[in-house]
Design a protein around this motif. Structure first.
Motif, PDB file in Angstrom:
ATOM      1  N   PRO A 146      10.412  -4.976 -12.266  1.00 46.35           N
ATOM      2  CA  PRO A 146      10.183  -6.112 -13.176  1.00 46.35           C
ATOM      3  C   PRO A 146      10.791  -7.433 -12.709  1.00 46.35           C
ATOM      4  O   PRO A 146      10.284  -8.501 -13.073  1.00 46.35           O
ATOM      5  N   ASP A 147      11.850  -7.393 -11.922  1.00 40.69           N
ATOM      6  CA  ASP A 147      12.508  -8.632 -11.490  1.00 40.69           C
ATOM      7  C   ASP A 147      11.941  -9.191 -10.190  1.00 40.69           C
ATOM      8  O   ASP A 147      12.378 -10.249  -9.722  1.00 40.69           O
ATOM      9  N   VAL A 148      10.980  -8.502  -9.604  1.00 37.04           N
ATOM     10  CA  VAL A 148      10.498  -8.897  -8.288  1.00 37.04           C
ATOM     11  C   VAL A 148       9.586 -10.120  -8.391  1.00 37.04           C
ATOM     12  O   VAL A 148       8.875 -10.322  -9.386  1.00 37.04           O
ATOM     13  N   ARG A 149       9.635 -10.968  -7.387  1.00 31.86           N
ATOM     14  CA  ARG A 149       8.665 -12.054  -7.255  1.00 31.86           C
ATOM     15  C   ARG A 149       7.487 -11.542  -6.427  1.00 31.86           C
ATOM     16  O   ARG A 149       7.658 -10.680  -5.570  1.00 31.86           O
ATOM     17  N   VAL A 150       6.308 -12.089  -6.674  1.00 31.14           N
ATOM     18  CA  VAL A 150       5.102 -11.667  -5.964  1.00 31.14           C
ATOM     19  C   VAL A 150       4.500 -12.872  -5.269  1.00 31.14           C
ATOM     20  O   VAL A 150       4.354 -13.952  -5.866  1.00 31.14           O
ATOM     21  N   ALA A 151       4.144 -12.687  -3.996  1.00 31.48           N
ATOM     22  CA  ALA A 151       3.479 -13.732  -3.222  1.00 31.48           C
ATOM     23  C   ALA A 151       2.157 -13.183  -2.704  1.00 31.48           C
ATOM     24  O   ALA A 151       2.037 -11.989  -2.408  1.00 31.48           O
ATOM     25  N   ALA A 152       1.175 -14.040  -2.575  1.00 29.13           N
ATOM     26  CA  ALA A 152      -0.156 -13.604  -2.148  1.00 29.13           C
ATOM     27  C   ALA A 152      -0.293 -13.557  -0.634  1.00 29.13           C
ATOM     28  O   ALA A 152      -1.123 -12.809  -0.104  1.00 29.13           O
TER      29      ALA A 152
ATOM     30  N   SER B  39      -2.046  -9.519  -1.557  1.00 21.92           N
ATOM     31  CA  SER B  39      -3.108 -10.338  -2.150  1.00 21.92           C
ATOM     32  C   SER B  39      -3.945  -9.554  -3.143  1.00 21.92           C
ATOM     33  O   SER B  39      -4.785 -10.128  -3.841  1.00 21.92           O
ATOM     34  N   ASN B  40      -3.708  -8.245  -3.240  1.00 23.51           N
ATOM     35  CA  ASN B  40      -4.480  -7.372  -4.113  1.00 23.51           C
ATOM     36  C   ASN B  40      -3.959  -7.472  -5.552  1.00 23.51           C
ATOM     37  O   ASN B  40      -2.797  -7.153  -5.801  1.00 23.51           O
TER      38      ASN B  40
ATOM     39  N   GLY C 270       0.843  -1.188   0.000  1.00 26.19           N
ATOM     40  CA  GLY C 270       0.000   0.000   0.000  1.00 26.19           C
ATOM     41  C   GLY C 270       0.874   1.233   0.000  1.00 26.19           C
ATOM     42  O   GLY C 270       1.958   1.255  -0.593  1.00 26.19           O
ATOM     43  N   LEU C 271       0.441   2.279   0.696  1.00 21.76           N
ATOM     44  CA  LEU C 271       1.204   3.528   0.745  1.00 21.76           C
ATOM     45  C   LEU C 271       2.613   3.302   1.276  1.00 21.76           C
ATOM     46  O   LEU C 271       3.604   3.685   0.652  1.00 21.76           O
ATOM     47  N   ALA C 272       2.726   2.656   2.433  1.00 26.10           N
ATOM     48  CA  ALA C 272       4.042   2.477   3.049  1.00 26.10           C
ATOM     49  C   ALA C 272       4.949   1.627   2.174  1.00 26.10           C
ATOM     50  O   ALA C 272       6.119   1.974   1.930  1.00 26.10           O
TER      51      ALA C 272
ATOM     52  N   GLU D 169      -4.386  -5.661  -8.205  1.00 27.11           N
ATOM     53  CA  GLU D 169      -3.902  -4.396  -8.757  1.00 27.11           C
ATOM     54  C   GLU D 169      -2.529  -4.046  -8.196  1.00 27.11           C
ATOM     55  O   GLU D 169      -1.644  -3.578  -8.932  1.00 27.11           O
ATOM     56  N   ARG D 170      -2.332  -4.291  -6.914  1.00 23.68           N
ATOM     57  CA  ARG D 170      -1.035  -3.996  -6.317  1.00 23.68           C
ATOM     58  C   ARG D 170       0.020  -5.003  -6.777  1.00 23.68           C
ATOM     59  O   ARG D 170       1.197  -4.652  -6.902  1.00 23.68           O
ATOM     60  N   GLN D 171      -0.386  -6.237  -7.032  1.00 24.29           N
ATOM     61  CA  GLN D 171       0.551  -7.211  -7.600  1.00 24.29           C
ATOM     62  C   GLN D 171       1.047  -6.724  -8.959  1.00 24.29           C
ATOM     63  O   GLN D 171       2.253  -6.771  -9.248  1.00 24.29           O
ATOM     64  N   ALA D 172       0.118  -6.249  -9.788  1.00 27.51           N
ATOM     65  CA  ALA D 172       0.500  -5.740 -11.106  1.00 27.51           C
ATOM     66  C   ALA D 172       1.384  -4.500 -10.974  1.00 27.51           C
ATOM     67  O   ALA D 172       2.351  -4.327 -11.731  1.00 27.51           O
ATOM     68  N   GLN D 173       1.050  -3.635 -10.013  1.00 25.52           N
ATOM     69  CA  GLN D 173       1.852  -2.438  -9.775  1.00 25.52           C
ATOM     70  C   GLN D 173       3.279  -2.806  -9.375  1.00 25.52           C
ATOM     71  O   GLN D 173       4.242  -2.224  -9.871  1.00 25.52           O
ATOM     72  N   ALA D 174       3.406  -3.781  -8.479  1.00 25.42           N
ATOM     73  CA  ALA D 174       4.735  -4.197  -8.026  1.00 25.42           C
ATOM     74  C   ALA D 174       5.559  -4.734  -9.190  1.00 25.42           C
ATOM     75  O   ALA D 174       6.747  -4.418  -9.329  1.00 25.42           O
ATOM     76  N   ARG D 175       4.942  -5.535 -10.046  1.00 30.68           N
ATOM     77  CA  ARG D 175       5.668  -6.097 -11.191  1.00 30.68           C
ATOM     78  C   ARG D 175       6.065  -4.999 -12.176  1.00 30.68           C
ATOM     79  O   ARG D 175       7.146  -5.040 -12.777  1.00 30.68           O
TER      80      ARG D 175
END
Length: 374
Positions: A69-75, A56-57, A31-33, A59-65
């Motif tokens: 671009p190299d980051v892994r995403v976990a729910a 788990s969001n 989120g913000l932080a 939209e935020r998963q897409a934002q993080a990627r």
């Protein structure tokens, strides 16, 4: 794993060697932080790499990627803790109510931790986390970024140089004009959420006062819900008597139609008055990043504070005091050094617990209409 060998921690535990190589960071919350502060500052720190973002969001998963671009995403955090042996640091930037359970789980998984402020809802919980980290021989640090605000750094230098003499009163305001509540957990009236300005902006102004002027001996507070429809305190005042004799008057408000000075510091020789907020948060929100320009953390001369005596700074009293550059990147640089054993923890959990002692006293003072002795 980034290290090469196992070493023995301070408490006798075994763990990875973090003295060499890039340190991999897992970030819980985007989120913000997480997205505005932690991720950009981690990316800007030499020797740190953002490995995984937990949200788990979608939209935020897409934002993080998109932003990394190299980051892994976990729910879920459990996915991250399941790969604890691949990480050198876990950063907790999720809602306040999750700070203690997530930090506890990360420490028990054997990974050093950074927790956004407030580290916990009570000082007792903060001290329990500190004890767990010490037992496991792991770093536990608290993200108090406002220690690296431009005005705070400038004031510290003025005090160290003796420019103000003996400080008698410290006034600190973190004021906003937000007449309509925005909603969300930060403004929730549920005590479990640890919302409201007392624990949000209050965590900053209290921490700064304790760093500058030492332990508190007494606390008086007024805390109100002013806006229609608001559920949590949005207009709070805290008065601290320090063991040093300094009195701190601290304001945190979302209902201030005319903003006061950020700092007004009155000493036996001179005073320092400074208006305006440090520019780093606004820059981060706009997508600017440390290192993009040499002017990071700088503000125009028109916003410099003034040092003087006997006349208002608004009528030309005193001399302009050049504001030192703000330096949020210094926090994670210090964390990286602490992980490598070449520096100290920049903000300890016990320091955060001392601030929570004051915040708990302030909550009691405002409720019971009494001065609380610590």
């Amino acid at each position: 794993m980034t290290g090469t060998t196992d070493t023995t921690g301070a408490a006798g535990t075994t763990g990875p060697d973090r003295t060499t190589g890039t340190l991999r960071v897992g970030l819980v919350g985007y989120g913000l932080a997480g997205s505005v502060f932690h991720a950009p500052l981690i990316a800007a720190t030499e020797g740190l790499a953002l490995d995984t973002v937990v949200t788990s969001n979608p939209e935020r998963q897409a934002q993080a990627r998109a932003e990394s671009p190299d980051v892994r995403v976990a729910a879920t955090p459990d996915e991250l803790f399941g790969r604890a042996d691949e990480l050198d640091l876990i950063v907790i930037a999720s809602p306040n109510r999750t700070h203690v359970p997530l930090a506890t789980a990360a420490l028990k998984a054997g990974v050093p931790v950074v927790v956004d402020k407030p580290i916990a809802g009570t000082a007792a919980e903060a001290r329990e986390l500190a004890a767990l980290a010490e037992e496991r021989g792991l770093l536990l640090s608290v993200f108090q970024n406002r220690r690296w605000d431009n005005d705070f750094l400038t004031l510290r230098k003025l005090l160290e140089d003796g420019e103000l003499g003996d400080v008698l009163r410290f006034e600190s305001r973190f004021e906003r004009w937000r007449p309509e509540p925005k909603g969300g957990w930060r403004e929730s009236g549920d005590p479990a959420e640890i919302g409201g300005l007392l624990y949000d902006l209050g965590s900053h102004v209290v921490d700064q006062a304790l760093v500058l002027f030492g332990p508190a001996t007494a606390v008086y507070a007024e805390s109100d819900i002013r806006r229609p429809g608001a559920q949590a305190d949005d207009d709070t005042f805290i008065a601290i008597t320090h063991a040093s004799g300094v009195r701190s008057h601290l304001y945190a408000s979302a209902t201030t139609a005319q903003l006061g000075p950020r700092f007004r510091v009155l000493g036996s020789r001179a005073g320092y008055v400074k208006y305006g907020l440090d520019p780093q948060e606004a820059a981060l929100r706009e997508g600017e990043r440390p290192g993009d320009a040499a002017a990071w953390g700088l503000e125009p001369e028109s916003l410099w504070g003034r040092v003087g005596a006997g006349e208002s700074p608004l009528t030309g009293g005193g001399r302009p005091e050049p504001t030192l550059p703000g330096d949020y990147p210094a926090y994670y640089a210090a964390v990286a050094a602490a992980l490598r054993g070449t520096g100290e923890n920049p903000v300890t959990a016990l320091e955060a617990a001392a601030a929570l002692d004051v915040l708990e006293a302030a909550r009691r003072s405002a409720h019971d209409k009494v001065t609380v002795t610590l």
